[in-house]
Design a protein around this motif. Structure first.
Motif, PDB file in Angstrom:
ATOM      1  N   UNK A  85     125.431 -71.029  55.511  1.00  0.00           N
ATOM      2  CA  UNK A  85     124.654 -70.327  54.485  1.00  0.00           C
ATOM      3  C   UNK A  85     123.536 -69.500  55.125  1.00  0.00           C
ATOM      4  N   UNK A  86     123.211 -68.371  54.524  1.00  0.00           N
ATOM      5  CA  UNK A  86     122.157 -67.495  55.033  1.00  0.00           C
ATOM      6  C   UNK A  86     121.133 -67.262  53.933  1.00  0.00           C
ATOM      7  N   UNK A  87     120.076 -68.073  53.921  1.00  0.00           N
ATOM      8  CA  UNK A  87     119.060 -68.001  52.874  1.00  0.00           C
ATOM      9  C   UNK A  87     118.235 -66.720  52.957  1.00  0.00           C
ATOM     10  N   UNK A  88     118.176 -66.095  54.141  1.00  0.00           N
ATOM     11  CA  UNK A  88     117.364 -64.889  54.328  1.00  0.00           C
ATOM     12  C   UNK A  88     118.208 -63.622  54.315  1.00  0.00           C
ATOM     13  N   UNK A  89     119.484 -63.742  54.010  1.00  0.00           N
ATOM     14  CA  UNK A  89     120.393 -62.620  54.131  1.00  0.00           C
ATOM     15  C   UNK A  89     120.984 -62.629  55.529  1.00  0.00           C
ATOM     16  N   UNK A  90     121.921 -61.734  55.765  1.00  0.00           N
ATOM     17  CA  UNK A  90     122.545 -61.661  57.091  1.00  0.00           C
ATOM     18  C   UNK A  90     123.034 -60.253  57.345  1.00  0.00           C
ATOM     19  N   UNK A  91     123.344 -60.000  58.584  1.00  0.00           N
ATOM     20  CA  UNK A  91     123.916 -58.718  58.947  1.00  0.00           C
ATOM     21  C   UNK A  91     124.836 -58.892  60.123  1.00  0.00           C
ATOM     22  N   UNK A  92     125.708 -57.909  60.306  1.00  0.00           N
ATOM     23  CA  UNK A  92     126.596 -57.901  61.467  1.00  0.00           C
ATOM     24  C   UNK A  92     126.899 -56.452  61.814  1.00  0.00           C
ATOM     25  N   UNK A  93     126.891 -56.187  63.110  1.00  0.00           N
ATOM     26  CA  UNK A  93     127.154 -54.839  63.614  1.00  0.00           C
ATOM     27  C   UNK A  93     128.518 -54.817  64.291  1.00  0.00           C
ATOM     28  N   UNK A  94     129.157 -53.662  64.275  1.00  0.00           N
ATOM     29  CA  UNK A  94     130.504 -53.530  64.844  1.00  0.00           C
ATOM     30  C   UNK A  94     130.610 -54.060  66.275  1.00  0.00           C
ATOM     31  N   UNK A  95     129.636 -53.810  67.165  1.00  0.00           N
ATOM     32  CA  UNK A  95     129.770 -54.375  68.508  1.00  0.00           C
ATOM     33  C   UNK A  95     129.882 -55.903  68.517  1.00  0.00           C
ATOM     34  N   UNK A  96     129.333 -56.558  67.516  1.00  0.00           N
ATOM     35  CA  UNK A  96     129.407 -58.017  67.452  1.00  0.00           C
ATOM     36  C   UNK A  96     130.808 -58.521  67.135  1.00  0.00           C
ATOM     37  N   UNK A  97     131.687 -57.633  66.695  1.00  0.00           N
ATOM     38  CA  UNK A  97     133.090 -58.026  66.498  1.00  0.00           C
ATOM     39  C   UNK A  97     133.987 -57.258  67.471  1.00  0.00           C
TER      40      UNK A  97
END
Length: 189
Positions: A58-70
């Motif tokens: 769970x992400x109580x503060x929100x989350x993000x992901x960038x293309x380099x991370x995948x």
């Protein structure tokens, strides 16, 4: 039996981990609308990653992901704010203005999820992105959302949050991080 480390869990979910060259390399921008199909495919891959990850953490503060991370070296990231707010797609994002006011809050990163770091960031940023149709869109982000967006733009610039931490301040093990699950707090202005 030892418990699986948070970073190993992220690796198992397809998140590239710290030390990989792609995380230290600026992502290549899209030429839009010419590369629209490619941009849409990468956006779909990012949403699929968010779905996988949010099913196990769970992400109580929100989350993000960038293309380099995948493992994709292209300039696109997704930020999922808290609650029912719609996801924010950032294609070719560029910070064009930032407030003079900053604060420090703890951040985590899917690419080294075993620690949390105290990171100073501007309270307000203005970001230009490119729409799939090629138009430029300018958006103002504040406080927690500015922090999330700035974190992801850093990924696209080849930076991890540790590059933003003050000298002498180091990440702490997640076990020592005592605010897990709590929202960032901001002074009212």
């Amino acid at each position: 039996m030892t418990q699986e480390r948070p970073s190993q869990r992220m690796r198992d979910l397809g998140v590239v981990q710290s030390g990989a060259g792609i995380l230290a390399t600026p992502a290549r921008p899209f030429t839009l609308p010419a590369e629209r199909e490619e941009a849409e495919r990468v956006v779909d891959d990012l949403f699929a990653a968010i779905d996988r990850i949010s099913q196990v953490h769970p992400f109580a503060k929100g989350m993000g992901i960038a293309a380099p991370q995948i493992g994709i070296g292209r300039a696109v990231a997704i930020v999922q704010p808290t609650g029912d707010a719609p996801a924010i797609t950032l294609i070719n994002p560029r910070i064009t203005d930032r407030s003079g006011g900053t604060d420090e809050q703890y951040e985590g990163c899917l690419s080294f999820f075993d620690v949390r770091g105290l990171v100073p960031r501007p309270l307000t940023i203005t970001v230009e992105t490119t729409a799939l149709t090629g138009e430029t869109v300018t958006t103002l982000y504040e406080r927690g959302l500015a922090r999330l967006v700035h974190h992801e733009i850093d990924h696209l610039d080849g930076l991890l949050y540790t590059a933003r931490m003050r000298n002498g301040v180091n990440p702490i093990p997640v076990e020592e991080y005592r605010q897990t699950g709590q929202s960032w707090s901001y002074e009212t202005t």
